[in-house]
Design an enzyme around this catalytic site. Sequence first.
Site, mmCIF file in Angstrom:
data_model
loop_
_atom_site.group_PDB
_atom_site.id
_atom_site.type_symbol
_atom_site.label_atom_id
_atom_site.label_comp_id
_atom_site.label_asym_id
_atom_site.label_seq_id
_atom_site.Cartn_x
_atom_site.Cartn_y
_atom_site.Cartn_z
ATOM 1 N N ASP A 148 0.872 -1.177 0.000
ATOM 2 C CA ASP A 148 0.000 0.000 0.000
ATOM 3 C C ASP A 148 0.910 1.229 0.000
ATOM 4 O O ASP A 148 2.120 1.121 0.221
ATOM 5 C CB ASP A 148 -0.884 -0.015 1.262
ATOM 6 C CG ASP A 148 -1.774 1.214 1.381
ATOM 7 O OD1 ASP A 148 -2.399 1.614 0.389
ATOM 8 O OD2 ASP A 148 -1.843 1.805 2.483
ATOM 9 N N SER A 149 0.310 2.387 -0.180
ATOM 10 C CA SER A 149 1.079 3.630 -0.100
ATOM 11 C C SER A 149 1.642 3.831 1.309
ATOM 12 O O SER A 149 2.607 4.549 1.498
ATOM 13 C CB SER A 149 0.177 4.806 -0.448
ATOM 14 O OG SER A 149 -0.929 4.814 0.436
ATOM 15 N N CYS A 177 -4.265 -1.277 -2.099
ATOM 16 C CA CYS A 177 -4.455 0.172 -2.229
ATOM 17 C C CYS A 177 -5.308 0.382 -3.480
ATOM 18 O O CYS A 177 -4.953 -0.114 -4.560
ATOM 19 C CB CYS A 177 -3.089 0.830 -2.397
ATOM 20 S SG CYS A 177 -3.157 2.589 -2.778
ATOM 21 N N GLU A 179 -5.774 8.873 9.515
ATOM 22 C CA GLU A 179 -4.399 8.646 9.979
ATOM 23 C C GLU A 179 -4.083 9.425 11.246
ATOM 24 O O GLU A 179 -3.243 9.016 12.037
ATOM 25 C CB GLU A 179 -3.400 8.988 8.870
ATOM 26 C CG GLU A 179 -3.426 7.914 7.800
ATOM 27 C CD GLU A 179 -2.298 8.036 6.798
ATOM 28 O OE1 GLU A 179 -1.617 9.067 6.798
ATOM 29 O OE2 GLU A 179 -2.130 7.087 6.022
ATOM 30 N N CYS A 224 -11.356 2.749 -0.670
ATOM 31 C CA CYS A 224 -10.039 3.134 -0.164
ATOM 32 C C CYS A 224 -9.784 2.239 1.039
ATOM 33 O O CYS A 224 -10.698 2.029 1.865
ATOM 34 C CB CYS A 224 -10.038 4.600 0.244
ATOM 35 S SG CYS A 224 -8.537 5.087 1.130
ATOM 36 N N THR A 225 -8.567 1.710 1.133
ATOM 37 C CA THR A 225 -8.314 0.718 2.185
ATOM 38 C C THR A 225 -8.174 1.354 3.574
ATOM 39 O O THR A 225 -8.027 0.640 4.561
ATOM 40 C CB THR A 225 -7.075 -0.137 1.841
ATOM 41 O OG1 THR A 225 -5.967 0.726 1.562
ATOM 42 C CG2 THR A 225 -7.345 -1.008 0.635
ATOM 43 N N HIS A 226 -8.233 2.678 3.649
ATOM 44 C CA HIS A 226 -8.289 3.346 4.959
ATOM 45 C C HIS A 226 -9.711 3.355 5.534
ATOM 46 O O HIS A 226 -9.903 3.439 6.743
ATOM 47 C CB HIS A 226 -7.875 4.817 4.840
ATOM 48 C CG HIS A 226 -6.400 5.057 4.787
ATOM 49 N ND1 HIS A 226 -5.621 4.619 3.765
ATOM 50 C CD2 HIS A 226 -5.576 5.716 5.649
ATOM 51 C CE1 HIS A 226 -4.367 4.998 3.976
ATOM 52 N NE2 HIS A 226 -4.317 5.664 5.117
#
Length: 269
Positions: A13-14, A76, A156, A188-190
């Site tokens: 992922d980023s 991601c 985050e 979005c994986t967040h």
Amino acid sequence: MSADNYQAIGIFDSGIGGLTVANAIIQRLPKEKIIYFGDTAHLPYGDKSPDAIRYYSLGIGKFLLDQGVKMIVIACNSASSAAYHVLLEFFKGQCLFVNVVDPLVQYTVKQSYKKVGVIATKATIGSRMYEQKLKEQQPGLEVFSMATPLLVPMIEEGFFKNEMSHNIIRTYLDHPGFRNIDALLLACTHYPLIKNEIREILGPSVDVIDSIDAASAEVERQLTVNHLLSPLAVPPEHRFIVSDYTPSFEATTQLFYQQDLHLEHYSIW
Ligand code: DGL
């Protein structure tokens, strides 16, 4: 492809958002060894150009293949949208690839929704990947997509389940385009971290779907059909690598992985 069952699954992922996907894969396939790579030196990918995301993804793909992985999971949405086809082409036959877009699209079109909303980073929405794939597989499906770039930094920083996050999410979802949707895709994986909050805002008539279950099921399916499931008897030790290290990255991993982990720093560029 000359992979063997004992090789690890590479996941990237980023940054650390993809740990939500890593966690789901570890829960589903506890015998699999994971090598996770978070490109913290270049995050966020969501604001980058497709060319930049492809360049970073190719570097990470090479790094993971050098570690001897049997599969690479692009955890991601921004990288899955911009770089999946490039990775497939460039590393053809060297390992299996799973992205997070296709499993979510395939799950969605099986539900016979009439209208869905998609929220994601600017890179994912700009690629129009979800819209194209959803409409290809379910012509007539109405899709309203919107970039929601404030959500990644908000999550985050640990700002969720509070008044501020509630206001930001509500302001995005109040857009008239989201009226009458049957489902909202969290592309979005967040975003799994704010799934419950979004559910509360949208109410029970709207399904809120992320890519975690569908992507981890696709990992299991591909390993099974290729006879590459791990036969290990004891849970393996995973590795979590980042391209730039700060103590705050390590502290934030808790949010996404739900347990302590140690980050290794490795500079691949
Ligand atoms: N987790 C990434 C995704 O799924 C977004 C984070 C970023 O912008 O780097 O798109």
